[in-house]
Scaffold this motif. Structure first.
Motif, PDB file in Angstrom:
ATOM      1  N   MET A 278      31.055  59.244  34.643  1.00 32.22           N
ATOM      2  CA  MET A 278      29.923  57.974  34.951  1.00 32.22           C
ATOM      3  C   MET A 278      31.119  56.853  35.308  1.00 32.22           C
ATOM      4  N   PRO A 279      30.660  55.882  36.136  1.00 32.66           N
ATOM      5  CA  PRO A 279      32.169  55.116  37.033  1.00 32.66           C
ATOM      6  C   PRO A 279      32.720  54.245  35.096  1.00 32.66           C
ATOM      7  N   LEU A 280      32.968  53.469  35.091  1.00 31.26           N
ATOM      8  CA  LEU A 280      33.460  52.750  34.050  1.00 31.26           C
ATOM      9  C   LEU A 280      32.498  51.583  34.931  1.00 31.26           C
ATOM     10  N   PRO A 281      31.934  50.829  33.370  1.00 34.14           N
ATOM     11  CA  PRO A 281      31.100  49.483  33.913  1.00 34.14           C
ATOM     12  C   PRO A 281      32.091  48.240  34.609  1.00 34.14           C
ATOM     13  N   ALA A 282      31.811  47.224  35.242  1.00 33.27           N
ATOM     14  CA  ALA A 282      32.130  46.399  35.384  1.00 33.27           C
ATOM     15  C   ALA A 282      32.751  45.358  34.867  1.00 33.27           C
ATOM     16  N   ASP A 283      33.919  44.751  34.503  1.00 28.85           N
ATOM     17  CA  ASP A 283      35.139  44.083  33.985  1.00 28.85           C
ATOM     18  C   ASP A 283      34.472  43.016  34.757  1.00 28.85           C
ATOM     19  N   TYR A 284      33.730  41.573  33.686  1.00 24.72           N
ATOM     20  CA  TYR A 284      33.033  40.338  35.121  1.00 24.72           C
ATOM     21  C   TYR A 284      34.117  39.598  34.372  1.00 24.72           C
ATOM     22  N   HIS A 285      34.937  39.831  33.425  1.00 20.23           N
ATOM     23  CA  HIS A 285      35.576  38.405  32.882  1.00 20.23           C
ATOM     24  C   HIS A 285      37.114  37.727  33.639  1.00 20.23           C
ATOM     25  N   MET A 286      37.395  37.914  33.684  1.00 19.66           N
ATOM     26  CA  MET A 286      38.867  38.021  34.457  1.00 19.66           C
ATOM     27  C   MET A 286      38.767  36.270  34.989  1.00 19.66           C
ATOM     28  N   HIS A 287      40.350  36.075  34.698  1.00 19.14           N
ATOM     29  CA  HIS A 287      40.642  34.123  35.338  1.00 19.14           C
ATOM     30  C   HIS A 287      42.138  34.369  36.602  1.00 19.14           C
ATOM     31  N   THR A 288      41.818  33.211  36.915  1.00 15.86           N
ATOM     32  CA  THR A 288      43.276  33.147  37.840  1.00 15.86           C
ATOM     33  C   THR A 288      43.565  31.800  36.997  1.00 15.86           C
TER      34      THR A 288
ATOM     35  N   ALA B 227      42.896  46.719  38.451  1.00 13.45           N
ATOM     36  CA  ALA B 227      41.395  47.267  38.531  1.00 13.45           C
ATOM     37  C   ALA B 227      41.269  48.484  39.109  1.00 13.45           C
ATOM     38  N   ILE B 228      41.772  49.030  40.357  1.00 17.34           N
ATOM     39  CA  ILE B 228      41.937  49.763  41.254  1.00 17.34           C
ATOM     40  C   ILE B 228      42.558  51.441  40.206  1.00 17.34           C
ATOM     41  N   GLU B 229      43.951  50.968  40.025  1.00 16.78           N
ATOM     42  CA  GLU B 229      44.855  51.512  38.957  1.00 16.78           C
ATOM     43  C   GLU B 229      44.630  51.896  37.547  1.00 16.78           C
ATOM     44  N   VAL B 230      43.416  51.809  37.402  1.00 11.62           N
ATOM     45  CA  VAL B 230      42.602  51.194  35.826  1.00 11.62           C
ATOM     46  C   VAL B 230      41.007  52.083  36.218  1.00 11.62           C
ATOM     47  N   GLY B 231      41.273  52.400  37.539  1.00 14.83           N
ATOM     48  CA  GLY B 231      39.731  53.434  37.885  1.00 14.83           C
ATOM     49  C   GLY B 231      38.042  52.189  38.050  1.00 14.83           C
ATOM     50  N   LEU B 232      37.958  51.555  37.898  1.00 12.89           N
ATOM     51  CA  LEU B 232      37.184  50.286  38.186  1.00 12.89           C
ATOM     52  C   LEU B 232      37.039  50.747  39.204  1.00 12.89           C
ATOM     53  N   THR B 233      35.619  50.166  39.667  1.00 14.80           N
ATOM     54  CA  THR B 233      35.202  50.141  40.816  1.00 14.80           C
ATOM     55  C   THR B 233      34.278  48.663  41.419  1.00 14.80           C
ATOM     56  N   GLU B 234      34.454  48.415  39.955  1.00 14.64           N
ATOM     57  CA  GLU B 234      33.672  47.023  40.299  1.00 14.64           C
ATOM     58  C   GLU B 234      33.797  45.818  39.040  1.00 14.64           C
ATOM     59  N   ILE B 235      34.660  44.654  39.493  1.00 17.10           N
ATOM     60  CA  ILE B 235      35.125  43.129  38.804  1.00 17.10           C
ATOM     61  C   ILE B 235      34.554  42.139  39.283  1.00 17.10           C
ATOM     62  N   GLY B 236      34.387  41.538  38.407  1.00 11.63           N
ATOM     63  CA  GLY B 236      34.355  39.322  39.027  1.00 11.63           C
ATOM     64  C   GLY B 236      34.999  39.247  37.951  1.00 11.63           C
ATOM     65  N   PHE B 237      35.944  37.528  38.769  1.00  8.15           N
ATOM     66  CA  PHE B 237      36.207  36.772  39.006  1.00  8.15           C
ATOM     67  C   PHE B 237      35.163  35.706  37.754  1.00  8.15           C
TER      68      PHE B 237
ATOM     69  N   THR C 246      26.888  43.204  29.480  1.00  9.37           N
ATOM     70  CA  THR C 246      28.072  43.133  30.508  1.00  9.37           C
ATOM     71  C   THR C 246      29.151  43.747  29.311  1.00  9.37           C
ATOM     72  N   PHE C 247      30.064  43.922  30.676  1.00  7.98           N
ATOM     73  CA  PHE C 247      31.661  44.206  29.419  1.00  7.98           C
ATOM     74  C   PHE C 247      32.633  43.091  30.286  1.00  7.98           C
ATOM     75  N   GLY C 248      33.919  42.898  29.818  1.00  7.11           N
ATOM     76  CA  GLY C 248      34.548  41.887  30.308  1.00  7.11           C
ATOM     77  C   GLY C 248      35.845  41.707  29.472  1.00  7.11           C
ATOM     78  N   SER C 249      37.152  42.171  30.320  1.00  4.97           N
ATOM     79  CA  SER C 249      38.514  42.016  29.784  1.00  4.97           C
ATOM     80  C   SER C 249      38.737  40.155  29.185  1.00  4.97           C
ATOM     81  N   ASP C 250      38.254  40.037  29.590  1.00  2.00           N
ATOM     82  CA  ASP C 250      38.551  38.266  30.041  1.00  2.00           C
ATOM     83  C   ASP C 250      40.267  38.013  29.879  1.00  2.00           C
ATOM     84  N   ALA C 251      40.764  38.840  30.790  1.00  3.44           N
ATOM     85  CA  ALA C 251      42.052  38.940  31.920  1.00  3.44           C
ATOM     86  C   ALA C 251      42.143  37.574  31.880  1.00  3.44           C
TER      87      ALA C 251
END
Ligand code: ZN
Ligand code: FE
Ligand code: FE
Ligand code: ZN
Length: 266
Positions: free
Chosen positions: A1-11, A28-38, A223-228
């Motif tokens: 199962m692909p990981l859920p998207a990380d939808y919480h990231m800053h700049t 994101a690619i390194e940790v196996g994510l296929t979808e992210i959101g800024f 949804t899921f978010g790391s708040d990176a």
């Protein structure tokens, strides 16, 4: 199962994060994510409102940075979003913001419980000591409820951020949670499992299991978010968040594109 998207990231535009969107995408690619959101901290109508967000005239630069990451990493789905502060009275500004660019989703977050106190600000801990904790939690969840009622947001951010520094009231807050989640369910507003809480004094995902349980019972989406705030934090502690979501019964997460939602399997 692909990981859920990380939808919480800053700049870095918010002035307290490091690393360019292309670096977050590479991680994101390194940790196996296929979808992210800024979802960087959105500007206020007044640029001098505080010192932890981009100015309004930097929005175009923000969008360009996200587009650069999209161009460099076509194998990754990259969503364009904002983390918008919900403050009562700012609704017109938020509506204006939402029309400025083709956002995939907006996260509505409550940091401010008054015009000049962000409950999560480490330099403002003295405020906590002079206030009644139950009163602060009450205002916090009232504002979250208003944010859900406003229908301005697709997702409510870190729904119990108020616990960050462990100032817990000694009374049961379940009625506050219930009222908020009732509004979230009624207005089709999701909540996020935000793993940044694990890196803060509270040492716990936002929101707590108790709140997530109530959310599941009421049919509130997640949804899921790391708040990176740096590339290292992308996708951080997602295993723990997925475990928590599954353990209360969730089988799907919500995907957003062009402010339309669809379900993806968890
Ligand atoms: Zn931030
Ligand atoms: Fe936030
Ligand atoms: Fe954030
Ligand atoms: Zn945040």
């Amino acid at each position: 199962m692909p990981l859920p998207a990380d939808y919480h990231m800053h700049t870095p535009l918010c002035r307290h994060a490091a690393g360019e969107p292309v670096e977050y995408a590479a991680r994101a690619i390194e940790v196996g994510l296929t979808e992210i959101g800024f979802s960087d901290h959105s500007p206020m109508r007044q640029d001098n409102f505080d010192e932890w967000r981009m100015n309004a005239d930097q929005l175009s630069e923000y969008v360009e940075k996200v587009e650069k990451a999209r161009a460099d990493y076509p194998q990754l789905k990259i969503r364009l979003a904002l983390e918008v502060d919900y403050i009562p009275g700012h609704e017109d500004w938020i509506r204006e913001l939402s029309a400025m660019y083709p956002w995939d989703y907006l996260i509505g977050s409550v940091h401010y419980v008054s015009d000049d106190w962000e409950v999560d600000h480490p330099d403002k801990l003295s405020e906590w000591r002079s206030r009644d904790k139950m009163q602060v939690w009450g205002v916090y969840f009232d504002r979250l409820t208003m944010a859900a009622e406003s229908r301005l947001f697709d997702i409510i951010g870190h729904a119990d951020l108020v616990k960050k520094f462990c100032f817990y009231p000694d009374r049961d807050c379940t009625p506050l949670f219930e009222r908020f989640l009732h509004s979230a369910a009624k207005n089709n507003t999701a909540i996020e499992l935000n793993t940044a809480g694990l890196r803060k004094e509270c040492r716990e995902i936002y929101p707590a299991r108790h709140i997530l349980n109530l959310a599941f019972t009421r049919g509130v989406r997640v949804t899921f978010g790391s708040d990176a705030h740096k590339p290292d934090e992308v996708g951080m502690d997602f295993e723990a968040a997925i475990r928590l979501a599954r353990s209360v019964g969730y089988t799907h997460w919500s995907r957003y594109a062009g402010r339309e939602f669809s379900y993806a399997r968890l």
